[in-house]
Write an enzyme that holds these catalytic residues in place. Structure first.
Site, mmCIF file in Angstrom:
data_model
loop_
_atom_site.group_PDB
_atom_site.id
_atom_site.type_symbol
_atom_site.label_atom_id
_atom_site.label_comp_id
_atom_site.label_asym_id
_atom_site.label_seq_id
_atom_site.Cartn_x
_atom_site.Cartn_y
_atom_site.Cartn_z
ATOM 1 N N TYR A 98 0.854 -1.187 0.000
ATOM 2 C CA TYR A 98 0.000 0.000 0.000
ATOM 3 C C TYR A 98 0.886 1.231 0.000
ATOM 4 C CZ TYR A 98 -4.219 2.703 0.602
ATOM 5 O OH TYR A 98 -5.235 3.585 0.392
ATOM 6 N N LYS A 171 -5.990 -1.735 -1.062
ATOM 7 C CA LYS A 171 -6.875 -1.493 0.080
ATOM 8 C C LYS A 171 -7.497 -2.807 0.561
ATOM 9 C CE LYS A 171 -8.108 2.355 2.206
ATOM 10 N NZ LYS A 171 -7.239 3.500 2.468
#
Length: 557
Positions: A98, A171
């Protein structure tokens, strides 16, 4: 055999299905039953050994982007192994899968493209939406979570078109690794409405729609159709919106939040994790939440979204709603926002000041500066969401420290090149009095014999547990009470009272933290009357709902 009758040797389907593939963990009996005889080396490795090897292979990659690419390839081969590696090395790998490395992966998406993951919906072909979801071959009760993006405001890097699918994938990876949301029951979605980035439109390898962003009525109709289609196809799914442009993000949430199970992490998640840090700081400062005075530097979607949640917390602590709003001051590029300014966004207007109130304030080129605002207001909380590096100067911090005993200062812009001030400076300039949280990971700060642990207002501390709690409760919407419960649950996981103590818990215990947050969210959903599932033992139900990255009997069959 003639060329026309030649065939490519078949690859057994189980070896190309990442949800079923176990690679060399398949036992001899598995291999016989699944038609894999002779298709794998003789040795059989346990998941633990596979994890060790995959981690070593990942470490051997030459850059963070190469590590990201390696992990995505592993993700495409064997999901259980991918998540086992991620869970066991979560602190190290969160920045790889991420923020910040995913930003680089997004920028190079069309050039690094290998295999599609998720659903790609094009505004040029809105009638394909139902067909696209049908290709998943999943039933109405088979999806718990969908993360979509139109990629207009990716992290801190802006508009990256179809490459934004990687933010949805990343995510969801965090949701699974941090909170055990079943990866078989999630869907990443790209809402491709075009891009305004010229370098993408001029790139012959760009994979998205080759036109500028569609806006206005056509865009709104596309979003509404997406919501209708996603919610009717998968009525139990939480619809997570990520990295939309400021005006669109807020408008979509306000227009549809009461009709659909929507969550916007940029607004609600960022607001809630910052509120968690504020709740911890309030315990130390001794100033009640209802009495806080907040200056927000950077009045965009994130800044005002945080202001909204802090204002709501003031009201819940006994402040009058109108008075709570009056305890918030917004500063943007044009200086302190006042009601006589042109171009104020609708979400900024409730906080804009009466021009008469500030008529005698000093102006620089017609604008009221951050320093002048701090001197006049004497705020208890200073929040930075501006991405203006160095904006919290020595003068600003010292002035704030003169006006309040324990100033709460949150420079949460990221990456490091955009942070308003580094914590070491804030602590030194405040004489060690400031209570600090940031949006980036920062090592401990030494000052005057005290070690200051700097909490990171990382959304990953909150949204996975919030999502899990929403799923377990079957909440019809994400209520303000659920957001507050998530923030309070995170704040309750740390004792901020000691000298230099962090305001937020560490990422190291993220799965335990997410379970505690989810439990609090389920209870809040029950209290708010939005839960459709009513477990008797909430904590136990949450823990049983958390998917574990292990090979289970019969999973490959």
């Amino acid at each position: 055999m003639t060329e026309s009758h030649a065939r490519t040797p078949a690859i057994p389907s189980v070896l190309i299905d990442p949800l079923r593939n176990r690679g060399v963990a398949f036992t001899p009996e598995d291999r016989e039953a699944l038609g894999l005889t002779g298709r794998l080396p003789s040795g059989v490795l346990a998941l633990e050994q596979q994890t060790q090897r995959a981690y070593q292979q990942m470490q051997a990659q030459g850059s963070d982007l190469a590590k990201n690419v390696y992990l995505e390839q592993l993700h495409d081969r064997n999901e259980t192994l991918y998540f086992r590696v991620l869970v066991e090395h979560l602190v190290e790998l969160l920045p790889i899968v991420y923020d910040p490395t995913v930003g680089e992966a997004i920028e190079k998406y069309s050039h690094e493209y290998r295999r599609p993951r998720g659903i790609f919906l094009s505004i040029d072909r809105p009638d394909d939406m139902e067909k696209a979801f049908a290709t998943l071959q999943l039933g109405p009760e088979d999806v718990d979570l969908i993360v979509c993006t139109d990629a207009e405001e990716i992290l801190g890097i802006g508009d990256w078109g179809v490459g934004g699918i990687q933010i949805s994938v990343g995510k969801l990876a965090v949701y699974t690794a941090a909170a055990g949301i079943d990866p078989r029951r999630v869907v990443p979605v790209s809402l491709d409405v075009g891009t305004d980035r010229r370098s993408l439109l001029d790139d012959p390898l760009y994979l998205g729609n080759r036109h500028s962003r569609v806006r206005g009525a056509d865009y709104d109709a596309f979003i509404e159709r997406y919501l209708e289609t996603a919610s009717s196809t998968f009525p139990d799914a939480l619809l997570h919106f990520e990295d939309f442009g400021p005006s669109n993000a807020r408008r979509i949430l306000e227009q549809y939040g009461g009709r659909y199970r929507i969550f916007n992490d940029d607004m609600q998640g960022t607001g809630a994790i910052t509120l968690a840090a504020a709740l911890s700081a309030v315990k130390v400062s001794g100033v009640r939440m209802r009495d806080q005075k907040l200056v927000v530097f950077g009045a965009g979607t994130a800044g005002v979204g945080i202001a909204d949640q802090l204002r709501d917390a003031m009201v819940r602590d006994g402040a009058d709603p109108q008075q709570a709003a009056a305890q918030v001051w917004l500063i943007d590029k044009q200086g302190l926002l006042t009601r006589d300014m042109d171009g104020l966004r609708d979400f900024q207007q409730p906080y804009a000041r009466d021009p008469d109130e500030v008529a005698d304030w000093t102006r620089d080129d017609g604008a009221i500066s951050l320093l002048e605002t701090v001197r006049r207001v004497e705020p208890t909380i200073l929040l930075g969401t501006s991405t203006a590096h160095g904006a919290f100067t020595r003068e600003v911090v010292q002035s704030m420290s003169e006006g309040t005993e324990r100033p709460i200062i949150f420079p949460i812009s990221n990456p490091t090149s955009r942070i308003e001030a580094m914590p070491a400076d804030v602590i030194a300039w405040s004489g060690g009095k400031a209570l600090v949280a940031t949006g980036i990971p920062v090592p401990p700060v030494e000052y005057d014999g005290v070690t200051y642990e700097i909490g990171q207002a990382n959304n990953a501390l909150l949204y996975p547990g919030l999502g899990l709690g929403t799923i377990v409760s079957g909440a019809s919407q994400v209520s303000s009470g659920m957001l507050l419960a998530a923030a309070q649950a995170v704040a309750d996981q740390v004792d901020p009272s000691g000298p230099g103590a962090s305001l937020l818990p560490p990422v190291e215990n993220l799965r335990e933290s997410s379970a505690a947050t989810a439990t609090a969210v389920v209870k809040a959903a029950l209290d708010d009357g939005v839960a459709t599932s009513k477990p008797t033992d909430v904590s136990e139900t949450v823990r049983k709902a958390m998917w574990q990255p292990i090979y289970t009997d019969g999973a490959a069959a």
